[in-house]
Scaffold this motif. Structure first.
Motif, mmCIF file in Angstrom:
data_model
loop_
_atom_site.group_PDB
_atom_site.id
_atom_site.type_symbol
_atom_site.label_atom_id
_atom_site.label_comp_id
_atom_site.label_asym_id
_atom_site.label_seq_id
_atom_site.Cartn_x
_atom_site.Cartn_y
_atom_site.Cartn_z
ATOM 1 N N ARG A 183 -36.712 15.968 60.904
ATOM 2 C CA ARG A 183 -35.574 15.324 61.583
ATOM 3 C C ARG A 183 -35.780 13.811 61.679
ATOM 4 N N ILE A 184 -36.961 13.410 62.134
ATOM 5 C CA ILE A 184 -37.243 11.974 62.270
ATOM 6 C C ILE A 184 -37.280 11.306 60.903
ATOM 7 N N GLN A 185 -37.891 11.979 59.920
ATOM 8 C CA GLN A 185 -37.957 11.383 58.584
ATOM 9 C C GLN A 185 -36.568 11.215 57.986
ATOM 10 N N GLY A 186 -35.675 12.169 58.252
ATOM 11 C CA GLY A 186 -34.299 12.024 57.777
ATOM 12 C C GLY A 186 -33.639 10.778 58.333
ATOM 13 N N GLN A 187 -33.900 10.487 59.585
ATOM 14 C CA GLN A 187 -33.359 9.269 60.191
ATOM 15 C C GLN A 187 -33.955 8.023 59.563
ATOM 16 N N ARG A 188 -35.259 8.058 59.315
ATOM 17 C CA ARG A 188 -35.922 6.885 58.757
ATOM 18 C C ARG A 188 -35.488 6.645 57.306
ATOM 19 N N LEU A 189 -35.388 7.730 56.518
ATOM 20 C CA LEU A 189 -35.030 7.579 55.102
ATOM 21 C C LEU A 189 -33.589 7.110 54.911
ATOM 22 N N THR A 190 -32.746 7.346 55.870
ATOM 23 C CA THR A 190 -31.349 6.904 55.768
ATOM 24 C C THR A 190 -31.091 5.622 56.556
ATOM 25 N N SER A 191 -32.154 4.988 57.019
ATOM 26 C CA SER A 191 -31.997 3.750 57.790
ATOM 27 C C SER A 191 -31.817 2.551 56.869
ATOM 28 N N GLU A 192 -31.207 1.520 57.385
ATOM 29 C CA GLU A 192 -31.018 0.287 56.612
ATOM 30 C C GLU A 192 -32.355 -0.358 56.279
ATOM 31 N N SER A 193 -33.299 -0.285 57.210
ATOM 32 C CA SER A 193 -34.596 -0.929 56.975
ATOM 33 C C SER A 193 -35.323 -0.276 55.802
ATOM 34 N N PHE A 194 -35.250 1.057 55.687
ATOM 35 C CA PHE A 194 -35.882 1.714 54.545
ATOM 36 C C PHE A 194 -35.184 1.320 53.256
ATOM 37 N N ALA A 195 -33.853 1.248 53.271
ATOM 38 C CA ALA A 195 -33.113 0.884 52.059
ATOM 39 C C ALA A 195 -33.539 -0.493 51.563
ATOM 40 N N VAL A 196 -33.707 -1.430 52.476
ATOM 41 C CA VAL A 196 -34.113 -2.789 52.100
ATOM 42 C C VAL A 196 -35.533 -2.783 51.537
ATOM 43 N N THR A 197 -36.447 -2.085 52.213
ATOM 44 C CA THR A 197 -37.833 -2.025 51.759
ATOM 45 C C THR A 197 -37.935 -1.353 50.395
#
Length: 247
Positions: free
Chosen positions: A226-240
């Motif tokens: 659940r937490i990883q799903g939130q992180r992987l779809t976050s803007e910060s992950f997309a930028v990184t």
């Protein structure tokens, strides 16, 4: 079975090998699911007394970033959590539910997901090229395959000292108690299992079951997903991720 993950019986050891040397055995969702199925298939062989997990050229450098970015495209957090649980976490469920003991033969990179896989095994040998690191945090992610809890049980407090740090070499990791240093991690793993012949498979199955009470259950893994799903779809992950892929 494809050539990206294979297994063979060496004496009484079922050796499962990740064979993606071009990406240092980084795993995408398909390869992760295949690895989970292969571990289960290897453990089912009646002559096997233990399963060795290893890799060609490296143990596993973590998740295959291009494959992950492709897999999450167009999905919301719940959809990403679903495939994290179904595909990536199938590997660690296979290790947790393996009826016989598991041994990680680590040589080369074991980063992030790769470190988690090694930690889920019942024992670990560390070869001269072993490099271990908690690599999730540098991508703004959490240990999506349950490694935070496994590491906490093995080495209380060590997680916080590994976040953002350079990889540990074999001697450093062995000094912390992560595993046993060996000049040939694979040979040492096979030899360990050969030494169990007098014990026999039924007793080994009992030892394996009784020794894994500390491993994360499905409730914990679902929360990781659940937490990883939130992180992987976050803007910060997309930028990184875009910055890394553009290199």
């Amino acid at each position: 079975m494809t050539d990206s993950v294979t297994w063979e019986l060496r004496g009484r050891a079922a050796v499962v090998t990740i064979r993606l040397p071009q990406v240092r055995n980084a795993l995408g969702p398909r390869e992760a699911a295949l690895l989970g199925r292969t571990i289960s298939a290897a453990a089912a062989h009646p002559d096997a007394l233990g399963v060795v997990l290893t890799g060609e050229g490296a143990f596993s450098a973590g998740g295959d970033l291009p494959a992950i970015v492709e897999a999450i495209e167009g999905r919301d957090a719940a959809g990403v959590s679903e495939f994290v649980y179904r595909d990536f976490q199938s590997m660690v469920r296979a290790l947790r539910e393996c009826p016989i003991p598991t041994v990680a033969a680590v040589d080369g990179a074991a980063i992030g997901l790769g470190l988690d896989l090694a930690l889920w095994c019942d024992a670990r040998f560390l070869g001269p090229k072993a490099k271990l690191a908690q690599g999730w945090a540098t991508l703004g992610l959490i240990p999506g395959t349950g490694g935070a809890k496994v590491l906490q049980e093995l080495l209380p407090g060590a997680l916080w000292h590994l976040l953002g740090q350079r990889p540990m070499n074999a001697d450093q990791a062995a000094a912390l108690g992560v595993g046993v240093r060996s000049d040939d991690a694979l040979a040492a793993s096979v030899d360990l299992i050969e030494g169990w012949v007098p014990v026999g498979r039924p007793a080994l199955e009992g030892y394996a079951a009784l020794s894994r009470s500390h491993l994360p259950d499905d409730t914990y893994l679902q929360e990781c997903a659940r937490i990883q799903g939130q992180r992987l779809t976050s803007e910060s992950f997309a930028v990184t991720a875009q910055a890394i892929l553009a290199r």
